[in-house]
Design an enzyme around this catalytic site. Structure first.
Site, PDB file in Angstrom:
ATOM      1  N   GLY A 177      33.977  44.484  36.616  1.00  0.00           N
ATOM      2  CA  GLY A 177      34.486  44.859  35.295  1.00  0.00           C
ATOM      3  C   GLY A 177      35.911  45.373  35.347  1.00  0.00           C
ATOM      4  N   HIS A 180      40.967  42.013  33.941  1.00  0.00           N
ATOM      5  CA  HIS A 180      42.396  41.798  33.675  1.00  0.00           C
ATOM      6  C   HIS A 180      42.692  40.314  33.843  1.00  0.00           C
ATOM      7  CE1 HIS A 180      42.596  41.576  38.022  1.00  0.00           C
ATOM      8  NE2 HIS A 180      42.128  42.804  38.125  1.00  0.00           N
ATOM      9  N   HIS A 189      40.981  38.328  36.712  1.00  0.00           N
ATOM     10  CA  HIS A 189      39.606  37.906  36.426  1.00  0.00           C
ATOM     11  C   HIS A 189      39.606  36.735  35.434  1.00  0.00           C
ATOM     12  CE1 HIS A 189      38.987  42.348  37.359  1.00  0.00           C
ATOM     13  NE2 HIS A 189      38.181  41.775  38.227  1.00  0.00           N
ATOM     14  N   GLY A 199      38.499  35.643  43.964  1.00  0.00           N
ATOM     15  CA  GLY A 199      39.952  35.723  44.038  1.00  0.00           C
ATOM     16  C   GLY A 199      40.443  35.854  45.472  1.00  0.00           C
ATOM     17  N   GLN A 240      37.304  39.164  51.831  1.00  0.00           N
ATOM     18  CA  GLN A 240      35.999  39.079  51.153  1.00  0.00           C
ATOM     19  C   GLN A 240      35.597  37.612  50.942  1.00  0.00           C
ATOM     20  OE1 GLN A 240      34.732  41.536  47.602  1.00  0.00           O
ATOM     21  NE2 GLN A 240      35.555  39.786  46.521  1.00  0.00           N
ATOM     22  N   SER A 273      45.142  44.309  39.699  1.00  0.00           N
ATOM     23  CA  SER A 273      43.950  44.970  40.230  1.00  0.00           C
ATOM     24  C   SER A 273      43.470  45.997  39.211  1.00  0.00           C
ATOM     25  CB  SER A 273      44.303  45.676  41.539  1.00  0.00           C
ATOM     26  OG  SER A 273      43.319  46.645  41.843  1.00  0.00           O
ATOM     27  N   ARG A 315      42.465  48.754  39.902  1.00  0.00           N
ATOM     28  CA  ARG A 315      42.913  50.079  40.341  1.00  0.00           C
ATOM     29  C   ARG A 315      44.379  50.353  40.002  1.00  0.00           C
ATOM     30  NH1 ARG A 315      39.190  48.898  44.877  1.00  0.00           N
ATOM     31  NH2 ARG A 315      37.563  50.494  44.875  1.00  0.00           N
TER      32      ARG A 315
END
Ligand code: AMP
Length: 276
Positions: A28, A31, A34, A144, A150, A182, A184
């Protein structure tokens, strides 16, 4: 757009879903990065599923699980705009009920870089992604390259566990000054936000230097990396790692993680593509 919170409702919906099912897992606080994954899913899949789940098992005890931004209302608006058919947003107890005790672990690519500094992180990621794959049963899934390690860990999991799912890695979406988007980034103060693009600029500079020295028959990655690390420290970054790893014969990942005023930022370039 259908909103689903429980595994049983998702599974009964899935039984009647015909066509190619695409899937974008997220935590979630959506941005434009995504949105790019959702756009790729829209282009390639008949039925499009987005999950929004802040996964507790991939956060360390001292990490920002409780503070992680949660913006469901605007996430749903973006999902609708991007043509998502189903949003799955379960509660933590739905995926990890009392007595939960099973985890999946990739043991090679997950060890260096973020794996060194976030013990248990990738185990949490592979576990939740496999669970979501089992529940949603997509044919295609989109991740991504902002989180390139990852992506490669998950590719390895899919191969090793014989899953029939194609994973697509979507290039990093950046702000106009180069900062990787991001969830964050919203933690950054205006001053930190101004400094943050240096992370990507040092990565590019370092990648160019490594490629340049190789083109001249030298292997001087160590000096290039040390200088970039130093340049970032001098600008106020607390660098956790600045390093590269081999993924395949032709793919290397040059990646950095650094704290800027307490916010952890990561970025990377894929070296075999850096020359392209
Ligand atoms: P997250 O919500 O941070 O777990 O991210 C969900 C997915 O979006 C992951 O596959 C991320 O790699 C991807 N993603 C996050 N930021 C970006 C970005 N700036 N560009 C491309 N993909 C991204």
């Amino acid at each position: 757009m259908r909103l689903i919170e429980t595994i049983s409702e998702l599974k009964s919906w899935r039984k009647n879903a015909n066509g190619t099912v695409g899937f974008v897992p997220t935590m979630g606080a959506l941005h434009a990065g995504h949105a790019e994954l959702l756009r790729r899913m829209h282009e390639t899949s008949d039925i499009r599923v987005l999950s929004i789940f802040v996964n507790p098992t991939q956060f360390g005890p001292k990490e920002d699980f409780n503070q992680y931004p949660r913006t469901l209302e605007s996430d749903l608006a973006l999902a609708q705009e991007c043509g998502v058919d189903v949003v799955f947003f379960p509660k933590a107890e739905e995926l990890y009920p009392e007595g939960y005790s099973t985890y999946v672990e990739e043991t090679e690519l997950s060890q260096p870089l973020c794996g060194r500094f976030r013990p248990g992180h990738f185990r949490g990621v592979t576990t939740i992604v496999l669970k979501l794959f089992n529940i949603i049963q997509p044919q295609l899934a989109f991740f991504g390259l902002k989180d390139a390690q990852q992506f490669f860990v998950l590719k390895r999991m899919v191969k090793d566990l014989n899953l029939d799912i194609d994973l697509e890695g979507v290039p990093t979406v950046r702000e106009s000054d180069g900062l990787a988007m991001s969830s964050r980034n919203r933690y950054l103060s205006p001053q930190a936000r101004e400094k943050a693009p240096a992370l990507f600029h040092e990565l590019r500079k370092c990648a160019d230097r490594i490629m340049h020295s190789r083109a001249h028959g030298e292997e001087d990655s160590k000096t290039a990396i040390e200088e970039s690390r130093f340049a970032l420290s001098a600008q106020g970054f607390d660098v956790q790692y600045f390093d590269f790893i081999k993924i395949t014969k032709s793919t290397e990942l040059l990646a950095v993680a650094a704290y800027l005023e307490g916010t952890r930022l990561i970025d990377n370039v894929i070296l075999s593509q850096a020359m392209a």
